[in-house]
Write an enzyme that holds these catalytic residues in place. Structure first.
Site, PDB file in Angstrom:
ATOM      1  N   ALA A  80      -9.251   6.281   4.291  1.00  0.00           N
ATOM      2  CA  ALA A  80      -9.223   7.270   5.136  1.00  0.00           C
ATOM      3  C   ALA A  80     -10.341   8.187   5.184  1.00  0.00           C
ATOM      4  O   ALA A  80     -10.940   8.487   4.248  1.00  0.00           O
ATOM      5  CB  ALA A  80      -7.997   8.255   4.509  1.00  0.00           C
ATOM      6  N   GLY A  81     -10.419   8.565   6.390  1.00  0.00           N
ATOM      7  CA  GLY A  81     -11.690   9.467   6.887  1.00  0.00           C
ATOM      8  C   GLY A  81     -12.791   8.883   7.058  1.00  0.00           C
ATOM      9  O   GLY A  81     -13.839   9.405   7.605  1.00  0.00           O
ATOM     10  N   GLY A  90      -7.599   9.947   9.502  1.00  0.00           N
ATOM     11  CA  GLY A  90      -7.914   9.869  10.919  1.00  0.00           C
ATOM     12  C   GLY A  90      -8.968  10.735  11.480  1.00  0.00           C
ATOM     13  O   GLY A  90      -9.340  10.893  12.313  1.00  0.00           O
ATOM     14  N   ASN A 130      -9.466   2.260   9.846  1.00  0.00           N
ATOM     15  CA  ASN A 130      -8.496   2.131  10.981  1.00  0.00           C
ATOM     16  C   ASN A 130      -9.099   2.792  12.235  1.00  0.00           C
ATOM     17  O   ASN A 130      -9.294   2.290  13.070  1.00  0.00           O
ATOM     18  CB  ASN A 130      -7.138   2.491  10.450  1.00  0.00           C
ATOM     19  CG  ASN A 130      -6.104   2.082  11.506  1.00  0.00           C
ATOM     20  OD1 ASN A 130      -4.936   1.858  11.168  1.00  0.00           O
ATOM     21  ND2 ASN A 130      -6.473   1.462  12.820  1.00  0.00           N
ATOM     22  N   THR A 131      -8.826   4.197  12.086  1.00  0.00           N
ATOM     23  CA  THR A 131      -8.996   4.897  13.198  1.00  0.00           C
ATOM     24  C   THR A 131     -10.441   4.816  13.902  1.00  0.00           C
ATOM     25  O   THR A 131     -10.574   5.021  15.037  1.00  0.00           O
ATOM     26  CB  THR A 131      -8.890   6.405  12.908  1.00  0.00           C
ATOM     27  OG1 THR A 131      -7.547   6.862  12.507  1.00  0.00           O
ATOM     28  CG2 THR A 131      -9.283   7.431  14.083  1.00  0.00           C
ATOM     29  N   LYS A 142       0.875  -1.253   0.054  1.00  0.00           N
ATOM     30  CA  LYS A 142      -0.053   0.055  -0.098  1.00  0.00           C
ATOM     31  C   LYS A 142       0.750   1.234  -0.011  1.00  0.00           C
ATOM     32  O   LYS A 142       1.531   1.457   0.928  1.00  0.00           O
ATOM     33  CB  LYS A 142      -0.738   0.087   1.270  1.00  0.00           C
ATOM     34  CG  LYS A 142      -1.777   1.193   1.224  1.00  0.00           C
ATOM     35  CD  LYS A 142      -2.709   1.320   2.366  1.00  0.00           C
ATOM     36  CE  LYS A 142      -3.338   2.702   2.353  1.00  0.00           C
ATOM     37  NZ  LYS A 142      -3.827   3.136   3.836  1.00  0.00           N
TER      38      LYS A 142
END
Length: 264
Positions: free
Chosen positions: A191-192, A165, A213-214, A104
């Protein structure tokens, strides 16, 4: 609940996956919390930041200790790299350490918003492809860059929904829609994404997968949130395949009104 559809695999670089939810491994308070989230998500592609893992120590509560190479594609990422050369060096270290020749690609030299560098990303992708890597590049939601990367031979493109994040959702919706329309390779929204509804939204648009993830690491119940995201991704995929109804500017009755008042 079965989060997967029969006969609807995600195909990346000729490899088949049942799950369309990918999981990142950063920010979790412990290896046990990460393992609970991974298990509950049924994710098969798990990203690992090379700067945060010791490739020579897969034991002792490390990130690698909770992942099963038989069940998971461990996808090294180049988080922290600022130049193409740094990203290529990290990818080669991962391959030398026994991880798959998949990467990645992340190049984020701007520290406040961690936005990916489009020029260095394209340059690094071309270098890595020549070295035999399967490249999954993280990019801003730029349709022109996405097409250039596809032409260079990347296995996917991974446009951001919002800054890393931020948990803000699919703020780049219009540009992601263009990328999906034009792409001949899987589009992974990365992301986001902060809520399962965000994952569903991206999948309803026709994204091939989402990466989270976050939102999982921030949750009080890591496993519960992972399961919720799996459900959201599956629901969005089902809706996309079923065919969403068109939006209308005005109200339109779902039941016929003709003759109703006249019959009273």
């Amino acid at each position: 609940m079965d989060h997967f559809l029969a006969n609807d695999p995600l195909i990346i670089a000729g490899r088949s996956f049942r799950s369309r939810l990918m999981i990142g491994t950063g920010k979790f308070p412990s290896a046990a919390a990460l393992k609970a989230a991974v298990d509950a998500s049924h994710a098969e592609i798990i990203t690992v930041a090379l700067r945060r893992v010791d490739l020579n120590d897969a034991e002792n509560g490390s990130i690698l200790s909770v992942l099963d190479p038989e069940r998971h594609l461990i996808l090294p990422n180049t988080s922290g790299a600022r130049t193409a050369e740094e990203a290529v060096r990290l990818a080669k270290l991962a391959r030398a350490g026994g991880l798959p020749a998949w990467v990645k690609l992340e190049l984020t030299p701007e520290p406040r918003y961690l936005l990916p560098d489009p020029i260095e990303t394209l340059r690094a992708a071309e270098m890595l492809i020549k070295e035999g890597f399967v490249v999954l590049p993280y990019i801003q939601a730029d349709p022109v860059l996405a097409k250039r990367l596809e032409e260079a031979g990347t296995a996917t493109v991974m446009p951001l929904g919002a800054p890393i994040g931020s948990n803000r959702g699919v703020k780049t919706r219009d540009m992601i829609g263009i990328i999906i329309e034009q792409a001949n390779i899987p589009v992974v929204v990365d992301a986001g994404l902060g809520a399962p509804s965000h994952a569903a939204e991206a999948m309803e648009m026709g994204a091939a997968a989402v990466l989270v993830n976050t939102a999982l690491a921030d949750a009080v119940d890591h496993a519960g949130m992972a399961e919720a995201f799996a459900m959201g991704a599956a629901a969005g995929r089902r809706a996309y395949l079923a065919g969403l109804g068109r939006e209308r500017a005005a109200a339109e009755a779902s039941s016929p009104l003709t003759g109703f008042l006249g019959s009273l």
